[in-house]
Design a protein around this motif. Structure first.
Motif, PDB file in Angstrom:
ATOM      1  N   ARG A  17      25.441 -61.143 -40.220  1.00 55.65           N
ATOM      2  CA  ARG A  17      26.319 -61.520 -39.110  1.00 55.65           C
ATOM      3  C   ARG A  17      25.497 -61.823 -37.861  1.00 55.65           C
ATOM      4  NH1 ARG A  17      31.747 -58.328 -37.422  1.00 55.65           N
ATOM      5  NH2 ARG A  17      32.263 -59.614 -35.647  1.00 55.65           N
ATOM      6  N   ARG A  18      25.801 -62.951 -37.217  1.00 58.75           N
ATOM      7  CA  ARG A  18      25.171 -63.279 -35.946  1.00 58.75           C
ATOM      8  C   ARG A  18      26.018 -62.684 -34.834  1.00 58.75           C
ATOM      9  NH1 ARG A  18      24.151 -69.570 -35.851  1.00 58.75           N
ATOM     10  NH2 ARG A  18      26.189 -69.582 -36.828  1.00 58.75           N
ATOM     11  N   ILE A  19      25.372 -62.175 -33.801  1.00 58.05           N
ATOM     12  CA  ILE A  19      26.095 -61.585 -32.684  1.00 58.05           C
ATOM     13  C   ILE A  19      25.387 -61.963 -31.392  1.00 58.05           C
ATOM     14  CG2 ILE A  19      24.866 -59.397 -32.885  1.00 58.05           C
ATOM     15  CD1 ILE A  19      27.496 -58.034 -32.038  1.00 58.05           C
ATOM     16  N   SER A  20      26.157 -62.250 -30.362  1.00 54.82           N
ATOM     17  CA  SER A  20      25.565 -62.643 -29.095  1.00 54.82           C
ATOM     18  C   SER A  20      25.978 -61.722 -27.952  1.00 54.82           C
ATOM     19  CB  SER A  20      25.952 -64.089 -28.757  1.00 54.82           C
ATOM     20  OG  SER A  20      27.363 -64.189 -28.642  1.00 54.82           O
ATOM     21  N   ARG A  21      26.643 -60.633 -28.248  1.00 55.96           N
ATOM     22  CA  ARG A  21      27.115 -59.704 -27.208  1.00 55.96           C
ATOM     23  C   ARG A  21      25.936 -58.982 -26.576  1.00 55.96           C
ATOM     24  NH1 ARG A  21      31.577 -56.945 -25.499  1.00 55.96           N
ATOM     25  NH2 ARG A  21      32.935 -58.039 -26.942  1.00 55.96           N
ATOM     26  N   LYS A  22      25.931 -58.922 -25.236  1.00 52.60           N
ATOM     27  CA  LYS A  22      24.904 -58.200 -24.516  1.00 52.60           C
ATOM     28  C   LYS A  22      25.395 -56.794 -24.211  1.00 52.60           C
ATOM     29  CE  LYS A  22      22.129 -61.376 -21.885  1.00 52.60           C
ATOM     30  NZ  LYS A  22      21.798 -61.804 -20.531  1.00 52.60           N
ATOM     31  N   ILE A  23      24.578 -55.811 -24.529  1.00 52.70           N
ATOM     32  CA  ILE A  23      24.850 -54.428 -24.166  1.00 52.70           C
ATOM     33  C   ILE A  23      23.628 -53.939 -23.409  1.00 52.70           C
ATOM     34  CG2 ILE A  23      25.265 -52.096 -25.015  1.00 52.70           C
ATOM     35  CD1 ILE A  23      26.716 -53.320 -27.387  1.00 52.70           C
ATOM     36  N   THR A  24      23.823 -53.590 -22.135  1.00 51.93           N
ATOM     37  CA  THR A  24      22.700 -53.210 -21.288  1.00 51.93           C
ATOM     38  C   THR A  24      23.013 -51.938 -20.498  1.00 51.93           C
ATOM     39  OG1 THR A  24      23.486 -54.554 -19.448  1.00 51.93           O
ATOM     40  CG2 THR A  24      21.957 -55.592 -20.951  1.00 51.93           C
ATOM     41  N   VAL A  25      21.951 -51.217 -20.188  1.00 53.09           N
ATOM     42  CA  VAL A  25      22.003 -50.100 -19.251  1.00 53.09           C
ATOM     43  C   VAL A  25      20.823 -50.295 -18.324  1.00 53.09           C
ATOM     44  CG1 VAL A  25      21.776 -47.613 -18.959  1.00 53.09           C
ATOM     45  CG2 VAL A  25      23.112 -48.513 -20.847  1.00 53.09           C
ATOM     46  N   GLY A  26      21.096 -50.610 -17.082  1.00 52.67           N
ATOM     47  CA  GLY A  26      20.018 -50.895 -16.141  1.00 52.67           C
ATOM     48  C   GLY A  26      19.266 -52.147 -16.580  1.00 52.67           C
ATOM     49  N   THR A  27      17.964 -51.990 -16.824  1.00 53.82           N
ATOM     50  CA  THR A  27      17.160 -53.131 -17.268  1.00 53.82           C
ATOM     51  C   THR A  27      16.939 -53.123 -18.779  1.00 53.82           C
ATOM     52  OG1 THR A  27      15.133 -51.895 -16.842  1.00 53.82           O
ATOM     53  CG2 THR A  27      15.943 -53.302 -15.062  1.00 53.82           C
ATOM     54  N   SER A  28      17.383 -52.088 -19.460  1.00 55.90           N
ATOM     55  CA  SER A  28      17.217 -51.999 -20.914  1.00 55.90           C
ATOM     56  C   SER A  28      18.380 -52.683 -21.614  1.00 55.90           C
ATOM     57  CB  SER A  28      17.169 -50.541 -21.356  1.00 55.90           C
ATOM     58  OG  SER A  28      16.119 -49.877 -20.716  1.00 55.90           O
ATOM     59  N   ALA A  29      18.059 -53.495 -22.599  1.00 61.60           N
ATOM     60  CA  ALA A  29      19.095 -54.223 -23.339  1.00 61.60           C
ATOM     61  C   ALA A  29      18.894 -54.027 -24.835  1.00 61.60           C
ATOM     62  CB  ALA A  29      19.040 -55.705 -23.006  1.00 61.60           C
ATOM     63  N   VAL A  30      19.970 -54.153 -25.569  1.00 58.97           N
ATOM     64  CA  VAL A  30      19.928 -54.050 -27.025  1.00 58.97           C
ATOM     65  C   VAL A  30      19.569 -55.411 -27.599  1.00 58.97           C
ATOM     66  CG1 VAL A  30      21.321 -53.609 -29.089  1.00 58.97           C
ATOM     67  CG2 VAL A  30      21.636 -52.216 -27.053  1.00 58.97           C
ATOM     68  N   ARG A  31      18.700 -55.405 -28.615  1.00 61.53           N
ATOM     69  CA  ARG A  31      18.354 -56.638 -29.321  1.00 61.53           C
ATOM     70  C   ARG A  31      18.915 -56.560 -30.730  1.00 61.53           C
ATOM     71  NH1 ARG A  31      12.488 -58.662 -28.413  1.00 61.53           N
ATOM     72  NH2 ARG A  31      13.362 -60.396 -27.275  1.00 61.53           N
ATOM     73  N   TYR A  32      19.100 -57.722 -31.339  1.00 55.46           N
ATOM     74  CA  TYR A  32      19.675 -57.783 -32.679  1.00 55.46           C
ATOM     75  C   TYR A  32      18.733 -58.539 -33.602  1.00 55.46           C
ATOM     76  CZ  TYR A  32      23.742 -56.840 -29.804  1.00 55.46           C
ATOM     77  OH  TYR A  32      24.607 -56.294 -28.893  1.00 55.46           O
ATOM     78  N   GLU A  33      18.647 -58.061 -34.827  1.00 52.99           N
ATOM     79  CA  GLU A  33      17.949 -58.798 -35.876  1.00 52.99           C
ATOM     80  C   GLU A  33      18.920 -58.891 -37.039  1.00 52.99           C
ATOM     81  OE1 GLU A  33      15.409 -55.261 -38.029  1.00 52.99           O
ATOM     82  OE2 GLU A  33      14.513 -56.225 -36.290  1.00 52.99           O
ATOM     83  N   ASN A  34      18.774 -59.944 -37.842  1.00 56.30           N
ATOM     84  CA  ASN A  34      19.693 -60.102 -38.959  1.00 56.30           C
ATOM     85  C   ASN A  34      18.997 -60.809 -40.123  1.00 56.30           C
ATOM     86  OD1 ASN A  34      19.706 -62.888 -38.348  1.00 56.30           O
ATOM     87  ND2 ASN A  34      21.374 -62.609 -36.911  1.00 56.30           N
ATOM     88  N   HIS A  35      19.699 -60.901 -41.220  1.00 57.57           N
ATOM     89  CA  HIS A  35      19.196 -61.582 -42.416  1.00 57.57           C
ATOM     90  C   HIS A  35      19.788 -62.966 -42.543  1.00 57.57           C
ATOM     91  CE1 HIS A  35      17.556 -57.760 -43.484  1.00 57.57           C
ATOM     92  NE2 HIS A  35      18.737 -57.197 -43.643  1.00 57.57           N
ATOM     93  N   TYR A  36      20.308 -63.485 -41.468  1.00 59.12           N
ATOM     94  CA  TYR A  36      20.986 -64.770 -41.508  1.00 59.12           C
ATOM     95  C   TYR A  36      19.977 -65.900 -41.539  1.00 59.12           C
ATOM     96  CZ  TYR A  36      23.972 -68.617 -40.166  1.00 59.12           C
ATOM     97  OH  TYR A  36      24.651 -69.800 -40.147  1.00 59.12           O
ATOM     98  N   ARG A  37      20.195 -66.829 -42.417  1.00 60.42           N
ATOM     99  CA  ARG A  37      19.382 -68.039 -42.434  1.00 60.42           C
ATOM    100  C   ARG A  37      20.340 -69.204 -42.394  1.00 60.42           C
ATOM    101  NH1 ARG A  37      15.478 -66.878 -47.281  1.00 60.42           N
ATOM    102  NH2 ARG A  37      16.672 -68.618 -48.040  1.00 60.42           N
ATOM    103  N   ALA A  38      20.130 -70.119 -41.481  1.00 58.77           N
ATOM    104  CA  ALA A  38      21.035 -71.254 -41.298  1.00 58.77           C
ATOM    105  C   ALA A  38      21.118 -72.098 -42.565  1.00 58.77           C
ATOM    106  CB  ALA A  38      20.594 -72.096 -40.117  1.00 58.77           C
ATOM    107  N   ARG A  39      19.966 -72.411 -43.168  1.00 59.42           N
ATOM    108  CA  ARG A  39      19.949 -73.185 -44.397  1.00 59.42           C
ATOM    109  C   ARG A  39      19.078 -72.453 -45.416  1.00 59.42           C
ATOM    110  NH1 ARG A  39      22.111 -76.822 -41.544  1.00 59.42           N
ATOM    111  NH2 ARG A  39      22.013 -78.982 -41.304  1.00 59.42           N
ATOM    112  N   ALA A  40      19.598 -72.269 -46.589  1.00 59.96           N
ATOM    113  CA  ALA A  40      18.851 -71.514 -47.606  1.00 59.96           C
ATOM    114  C   ALA A  40      17.827 -72.336 -48.325  1.00 59.96           C
ATOM    115  CB  ALA A  40      19.816 -70.951 -48.639  1.00 59.96           C
TER     116      ALA A  40
END
Length: 141
Positions: free
Chosen positions: A118-141
């Motif tokens: 799943r791709r996700i673009s939601r930002k979750i931050t506290v102060g200057t720290s932000a959550v990053r996302y990694e996934n197994h999504y590949r646009a073209r196999a």
């Protein structure tokens, strides 16, 4: 008997909740969108909650150093709870999983979550720290 204001009902609801994260959608039944927005701004100003992202808030406490409101738990715990409430299945990121499993002694600097395919673009931050996302999504196999 007088009815409680929207702000008072929201503050009471936040205090009685088990988790640390509250969503704006949790308060939709308490009043109009403008009333909810106003009450959320007042609760932020009072230091009861802090904003993590769009429609996502966390319970707060005063900082020991500055006295400003800060979340009561770590960004990692907040992000995991928030994403679960939003219906996004998450796992620890690759670096955090390796550290937790004892494969490495390097402590991960960033909070990273694996969202699977799943791709996700939601930002979750506290102060200057932000959550990053990694996934197994590949646009073209």
């Amino acid at each position: 008997m007088r009815r409680l204001s929207v702000k008072a009902r929201m503050a009471r609801s936040i205090a009685l909740r088990r988790g640390e994260v509250v969503l704006r959608a949790d308060f939709a039944h308490m009043g109009s969108p403008s009333q909810i927005s106003r009450a959320l701004k007042e609760l932020i100003a009072a230091g009861k909650i802090v904003r993590l992202g769009y429609g996502v808030y966390a319970k707060a406490r005063p900082s020991l150093l500055s006295g400003r409101p800060v979340p009561r738990v770590s960004l990692e715990e907040l992000a995991q709870e928030a994403l679960e409430k939003l219906g996004v299945p998450v796992q620890l990121g690759r670096a955090q999983a390796d550290y937790a499993g004892g494969k490495t002694t390097q402590i991960p600097v960033r909070t990273t979550f694996n969202t699977g395919r799943r791709r996700i673009s939601r930002k979750i931050t506290v102060g200057t720290s932000a959550v990053r996302y990694e996934n197994h999504y590949r646009a073209r196999a």
